[in-house]
Every structure is written in structure tokens, then in C-alpha cells.
Design an enzyme around this catalytic site. Structure first.
Site, mmCIF file in Angstrom:
data_model
loop_
_atom_site.group_PDB
_atom_site.id
_atom_site.type_symbol
_atom_site.label_atom_id
_atom_site.label_comp_id
_atom_site.label_asym_id
_atom_site.label_seq_id
_atom_site.Cartn_x
_atom_site.Cartn_y
_atom_site.Cartn_z
ATOM 1 N N SER A 113 0.910 -1.348 -0.020
ATOM 2 C CA SER A 113 0.008 -0.103 0.007
ATOM 3 C C SER A 113 0.961 1.380 0.099
ATOM 4 C CB SER A 113 -0.975 -0.022 1.175
ATOM 5 O OG SER A 113 -1.898 0.973 1.155
ATOM 6 N N HIS A 114 0.584 2.038 1.127
ATOM 7 C CA HIS A 114 1.395 3.220 1.022
ATOM 8 C C HIS A 114 3.026 3.273 1.424
ATOM 9 C CE1 HIS A 114 0.044 2.266 5.113
ATOM 10 N NE2 HIS A 114 0.968 2.796 5.549
ATOM 11 N N ASP A 277 -3.575 6.204 -3.155
ATOM 12 C CA ASP A 277 -2.319 5.616 -2.237
ATOM 13 C C ASP A 277 -1.686 4.535 -3.398
ATOM 14 O OD1 ASP A 277 -4.199 3.515 -2.001
ATOM 15 O OD2 ASP A 277 -3.253 3.072 -0.028
ATOM 16 N N ASP A 279 -1.812 1.160 -3.607
ATOM 17 C CA ASP A 279 -2.747 0.218 -4.044
ATOM 18 C C ASP A 279 -3.992 0.413 -4.612
ATOM 19 O OD1 ASP A 279 -3.320 0.500 -1.504
ATOM 20 O OD2 ASP A 279 -3.702 -1.625 -1.128
ATOM 21 N N ASP A 281 -6.456 1.913 -2.919
ATOM 22 C CA ASP A 281 -7.642 1.848 -2.153
ATOM 23 C C ASP A 281 -8.143 3.140 -0.921
ATOM 24 O OD1 ASP A 281 -5.749 1.557 -0.231
ATOM 25 O OD2 ASP A 281 -6.156 -0.463 0.608
ATOM 26 N N ARG A 282 -7.122 4.156 -1.126
ATOM 27 C CA ARG A 282 -7.332 5.223 -0.260
ATOM 28 C C ARG A 282 -7.469 6.560 -1.271
ATOM 29 N NH1 ARG A 282 -3.423 5.505 4.555
ATOM 30 N NH2 ARG A 282 -2.895 3.382 4.761
ATOM 31 N N LYS A 376 -11.628 -0.747 0.768
ATOM 32 C CA LYS A 376 -11.900 0.522 0.637
ATOM 33 C C LYS A 376 -11.483 1.022 -0.879
ATOM 34 C CE LYS A 376 -7.438 1.515 3.177
ATOM 35 N NZ LYS A 376 -7.069 0.403 3.834
HETATM 36 C C1 VG1 Z 1 -2.984 1.917 8.292
HETATM 37 C C2 VG1 Z 1 -4.013 2.914 8.574
HETATM 38 C C3 VG1 Z 1 -5.298 2.214 8.548
HETATM 39 C C4 VG1 Z 1 -5.473 1.256 7.143
HETATM 40 C C5 VG1 Z 1 -4.135 0.296 7.123
HETATM 41 C C6 VG1 Z 1 -4.292 -0.202 5.807
HETATM 42 O O1 VG1 Z 1 -2.665 0.947 9.407
HETATM 43 O O2 VG1 Z 1 -3.931 3.437 9.712
HETATM 44 O O3 VG1 Z 1 -6.481 2.802 8.738
HETATM 45 O O4 VG1 Z 1 -6.621 0.251 7.253
HETATM 46 O O5 VG1 Z 1 -3.040 1.147 7.062
HETATM 47 O O6 VG1 Z 1 -4.519 0.655 4.759
HETATM 48 P P1 VG1 Z 1 -2.006 1.143 10.528
HETATM 49 O O7 VG1 Z 1 -1.917 -0.056 11.430
HETATM 50 O O8 VG1 Z 1 -0.484 1.468 10.182
HETATM 51 O O9 VG1 Z 1 -2.422 2.266 11.392
HETATM 52 V V1 VG1 Z 1 -3.510 0.637 3.361
HETATM 53 O O10 VG1 Z 1 -3.949 1.426 2.549
HETATM 54 O O11 VG1 Z 1 -2.263 -0.269 3.556
HETATM 55 O O12 VG1 Z 1 -4.237 0.093 2.249
HETATM 56 CO CO CO Z 2 -3.690 1.169 0.590
#
Ligand code: VG1
Ligand code: CO
Length: 543
Positions: A113-114, A277, A279, A281-282, A376
Site C-alpha cells: 500500500s502506502h 495511495d 494500491d 484503496d485510499r 476501501k
Molecule cells: C494503516 C491505517 C489504517 C488502514 C491500514 C491499511 O494502518 O491507519 O486505517 O486500514 O493502514 O491501509 P496502521 O496499522 O498502520 O495504522 V492500506 O492503504 O495499507 O491500504
Molecule cells: Co492502500
């Protein structure tokens, strides 16, 4: 071609976090590391033999190699059919859409993801179930357990497939369909929103900038915004997915998406700005000279969703993660909608969506979604906003101001302390937990603690209990603070501090968020000692 049985042994640290297993690329490149995890997933699935699996990822470094390994392992484990995005690409929401559309047993999504990508960056893998959503905790627990006892995995010795060619292939008896990664998703979006209305909006001269941050949403945004909706070429920037995301950090927030903020707050800014982001989803939403905090975006979407065809009959209910602000609660209350508060991570929304208890949900971290998939969905949120803008004829800043006037404003900020010492982070959490009881009734500056709890969630559908999901402290003034340890970081530990206060007075709605929450930030430091204990003078990211 033959199936090989490879001897292996357990690796440390294969416990999936908030959204799957995320580690440094170098970790995944160790012999058998990825294979161990994939076999552990396969061994946890009852109906794998003869099943269909969806496979795809966000295109980061190691994506293609991983897809090739997973395909050969799937064939060796008796999977009948694999559906793979062209070049191994599928955004997370598109993977969810494809799993559901083709009735697959589930899917494997390759993404961190991010988190930054590239050879020295991060890689990640997660399993999504039949409903298209992240594996529930019972399944991730079973997968983790398998990783601890694994002693062999199965893999075909077939050659690599050419993933860049759309069409049907066969791999050691398994059918592999390489599909256009955008088509099914785009079709779903077209069924949810009034594309005609949005097309007219662009035709009228409405200008937008969408920053794909060199990650997976580029092809989706080009095809849907510029292709189907007629936004002018150049609307999508950084639209070419790169293996290292251009060296950037595709976490759409004011720090990492600064370039977009500069455009939207600069001269001659477009009407609408958005970013996604790694992947896909944000999302973040901006207007000319204004930023919509994700918690507000969720509330505004909930208040206006009926303007889009898919939600014309109203919503069944809404949900937010615990650290997300209470802005959406006010909308739910006004509309008489059930509201659920879940732990952080999308997997907790799945049961509520499947059971038809909610139609819309979101997190403060810039994730919003609905019952159209079980992830998401960044571009979906952008399209819903576009539909709302097209239907209402209002500017983003007016929608925001009107919303606060109607419901009051929940000032909200998140302070991230990234890559801090793990022992310091554990110390912060442990000493907070230890003083929970004594905190109630304590006065700190102008705030008095009324509730101090370690958040625990009981799933209303299946009764599963998830505890230790973050420390939540509520004050008499209705202000609130939450502290939790991130489950997605890969370096040291990341502490997240979430702060919120409610402001009914319209004359104070235009205050700067950090100014409005200044006093609360100090109250939080007195209680948590985060800065003192981590030795950091300030958070790494303020969003
Ligand atoms: C973070 C965010 C959480 C989200 C998760 C996965 O997790 O705070 O709200 O669901 O990333 O999102 P954490 O445990 O680091 O707070 V992602 O876009 O990786 O797609
Ligand atoms: Co993501």
C-alpha cells in the site's frame, strides 16, 4: 511439467499485520520466504482444489516475480483457474471487484500500500476471501499458525508465463486468464454513478487534478476520468505506475502529497483535486484552496450519497473505525442510521457489509468504501464526490462549510511518530494501559478525563472479539484522544496519536485545525509522554 515438493522450515516474523504481511523486499527475496507464506495460505483453505483464484498487485518491485511464483504454486496445489491482471497488476479494490464478479474462492493481493517501494522498499502480500474482503482474523490466525510449522511447499517446474499478453494460458494443467485490470472495475463504477452528469460537468469547463503518485491508480484514472468521463488530458498526473513509485511515498496526506496541495492552494487552482495511495484503496479530496479531512469526507459522503444513483434509496447504516472522528456519527444520528465503531483495518467492515447492516464505511486514514466491493476504494470515493459536485452544482469549499454549519465541526488531526524505537513505543503503550483506571476523573490543564479504555470490539455478526485495539481517552468537553501502534510499518514502531474536539460555533469553523487542537496536543503529551519517551521533538507526519 511436474510438481516439486520443496523442503523448507519456518521463518520468524510471518505474522500478518493490519492488512497482510508487510516486510522489506530483501526479506521477501530470501529463498522460500514468499513460498512459505503462500503455502501457509493454501494450507489454510478448505476448498482450494479445483477453485478459482484472483492474483494481482500494485506493480511495485518484486510484483511480477511474486506473481510467477504464486501461479506455479497455485497450479501445484490443484487450483483450477487463476485470473491475473495484465502484467500482474490489479488495484486492491479492483481485485475485490474481480473476486466477486467471477465467483472466485478468493485472491492474493501483492501490495504494501502506502509504504515506499523499490529494491530497498517494502513488499506485501495478503489473502482476500470469497466476499472480496481481507481475510477475517480467524483465517489470518490459521495462516500464521501454518507458517510456524511449515516443512514443505508445492510448486510446478513450469516456465514463467508472459504476463503482458491478455488472454487464456495453461500452466501445468491450470487455466490462467490474463485480463485487462481496469475493465471490470470501470464497468462497476459506471453502474454506480451518473457518468452522463459527470461528463457534462467536465464539458462545462470544470477542472480537476488527480495525482496517482506513480502507483497503481494511474491506468484506472486515465481510463475512467480522461477516457470515459472526458476530463481533459493532463487531468491525471504521475499516472504511470513505476516499480519504485518514483521514489515517493504514496500515502496521500499533506506531507507526502505536498505537490497536489501546492497546486490546490496555489494560483489558478483547479476546482477539484484528489490523490490515491500505492494500491488504490485510499483517497484524499481537495477543493480550490481547501482540504477535506478524511473523517469529514466520510461524513459528507454519508450525508450526500443519495445524490448518486447507486445510493438513491438511502443507506442501510454506516461504520467508522474507532480512531476516525465522530463527524459521521452526527450524520447517522440526524438521518436515523445505525452506526458501528470498529477497530482499525478494513477486515472489520466485511461482516457488517455482508450482513447488509451498513452500506458505507470509512477510516480517518483516507479510506472510504461501500458495499460495492469489500475493500476501501480510492477512485470510487473520487467518483462519488464528482457525482455529488455535478448534482449539487456546489464548490467543494461550499459543501464543506455547509456541512459544518448543519452538523458542527469535528476538528481532527493525526500525529504519526514513524520508525521510533520499538521499546520506547511499547513503553508508551504499556504505561498508558497501566494508568487507565487512575486516569478517570483526572484533570489535565483544562480537560477532565471521563473515559479511559483499551478498545475491544465484539463483532455484532459473528461474535468474534478483538481486543487491544488502541487506547481511547474521552474528556468531559467531549474532546477525545486515541493512541495506537501501527500494524503496517516495517521499521521500528510507528505510534499514532489521534486528536479530536467538537466545535458547534460556526464563527470558529474556519480556525486552523492545528491551532484549534493546540491545547489538546499538550494534554495528550502530558498523559502519554510520547515525545519524552521517544526522544522526538515533533511528529514525523501531521495529517
Ligand atoms: C494503516 C491505517 C489504517 C488502514 C491500514 C491499511 O494502518 O491507519 O486505517 O486500514 O493502514 O491501509 P496502521 O496499522 O498502520 O495504522 V492500506 O492503504 O495499507 O491500504
Ligand atoms: Co492502500
Amino acid at each position: 511439467m511436474a510438481t516439486l515438493t520443496i523442503d523448507t522450515k519456518p521463518f520468524d516474523g510471518q505474522k500478518p499485520g493490519t492488512s497482510g504481511l508487510r516486510k522489506k523486499v530483501s526479506m521477501f527475496q530470501q529463498a522460500n520466504y514468499l513460498a512459505n507464506f503462500v503455502q501457509s495460505i493454501f494450507d489454510a483453505l478448505d476448498d482450494l482444489e479445483g477453485a478459482t483464484l484472483v492474483i494481482g498487485g500494485d506493480g511495485r518491485f518484486y510484483n511480477e516475480q511474486a506473481v510467477q511464483i504464486i501461479l506455479k504454486m497455485a497450479a501445484a496445489n490443484g487450483v483450477a483457474r487463476a485470473i491475473v491482471g495484465e502484467s500482474g497488476l490489479l488495484s486492491t479494490p479492483a481485485a475485490s471487484c474481480v473476486i466477486r464478479k467471477y465467483g472466485a474462492l478468493g485472491g492474493i493481493i501483492l501490495s504494501a500500500s502506502h509504504n515506499p517501494a523499490g529494491e530497498n522498499g517494502d513488499f506485501g502480500i495478503k489473502y482476500n476471501a470469497k466476499n472480496g474482503g481481507p481475510a477475517p482474523e480467524a483465517l489470518t490466525d490459521a495462516i500464521f499458525k501454518n507458517t510456524q510449522g511449515i516443512n514443505r511447499y508445492l510448486i510446478s517446474d513450469a516456465d514463467d508465463l508472459d504476463l503482458a499478453r491478455i488472454g487464456r494460458n495453461s500452466l501445468d494443467g491450470m487455466t490462467v486468464d490474463i485480463i485487462n485490470p481496469v475493465a471490470d472495475y470501470a464497468e462497476l463504477m459506471q453502474n454506480l454513478f451518473d457518468f452522463g452528469k459527470i461528463r457534462s460537468l467536465f464539458k462545462s469547463g470544470f477542472r480537476m487534478q488527480f495525482d496517482a503518485m506513480h502507483a497503481i491508480t494511474g491506468p484506472y484514472a486515465h481510463a475512467i476520468l480522461e477516457g470515459m468521463l472526458g476530463a481533459p488530458a493532463g487531468t491525471v498526473v504521475n499516472g504511470m505506475p513505476l516499480k519504485d513509485f518514483g521514489g515517493g511515498h504514496p500515502d496521500p496526506n499533506p506531507v507526502y502529497a505536498k505537490a497536489l496541495f501546492d497546486v490546490m492552494f496555489g494560483e489558478n487552482a483547479p476546482d477539484f483535486g484528489a490523490a490515491s495511495d500505492g494500491d488504490g484503496d485510499r483517497n484524499i479530496i481537495l477543493g480550490r484552496g481547501c482540504y477535506v479531512a478524511p473523517s469529514d469526507s466520510l461524513a459528507i459522503i454519508a450525508a450526500n450519497a443519495q445524490l448518486a444513483p447507486a445510493y438513491g434509496d438511502g443507506l442501510k447504516g454506516v461504520a467508522r473505525s474507532m480512531p476516525t472522528s465522530g463527524a459521521v456519527d452526527r450524520v447517522a444520528q440526524a438521518k436515523g442510521l445505525p452506526l458501528y465503531e470498529t477497530p482499525t483495518g478494513w477486515k472489520f467492515f466485511g461482516n457488517l457489509l455482508d450482513a447488509g447492516r451498513i452500506s458505507l464505511c470509512g477510516e480517518e486514514s483516507a479510506g472510504t468504501g461501500s458495499d460495492h466491493v469489500r475493500e476501501k476504494d480510492g477512485l470510487w470515493a473520487v467518483l462519488l464526490w464528482l457525482n455529488i459536485l455535478a448534482e449539487s452544482g456546489k464548490a467543494v469549499s461550499d459543501i464543506l462549510a455547509d456541512h459544518w454549519r448543519t452538523y458542527g465541526r469535528n476538528f481532527y488531526t493525526r500525529h504519526d511518530y514513524e520508525a521510533v524505537d520499538t521499546s520506547a513505543a511499547d513503553d508508551v503503550m504499556a504505561s498508558l494501559t497501566a494508568q487507565l483506571d487512575s486516569l478517570v476523573g483526572r484533570q489535565v490543564s483544562s480537560e477532565t478525563v471521563t473515559i479511559a479504555e483499551d478498545f475491544s470490539y465484539t463483532d455484532p455478526v459473528d461474535g468474534a472479539v478483538s481486543s487491544n485495539q488502541g487506547i481511547c481517552i474521552v474528556f468531559e468537553s467531549s474532546a477525545r484522544m486515541v493512541v495506537r501502534k501501527s500494524g503496517t510499518g516495517t521499521e521500528g514502531a510507528t505510534l499514532r496519536l489521534y486528536l479530536e474536539s467538537f466545535e458547534p460555533d460556526e464563527s470558529r469553523h474556519t480556525l486552523d485545525t492545528q491551532v484549534a487542537l493546540e491545547a489538546l496536543v499538550e494534554v495528550a503529551e502530558t498523559i502519554t509522554q510520547i515525545r519524552a519517551k521517544t526522544g522526538r521533538e515533533a511528529p514525523s507526519v501531521v495529517s
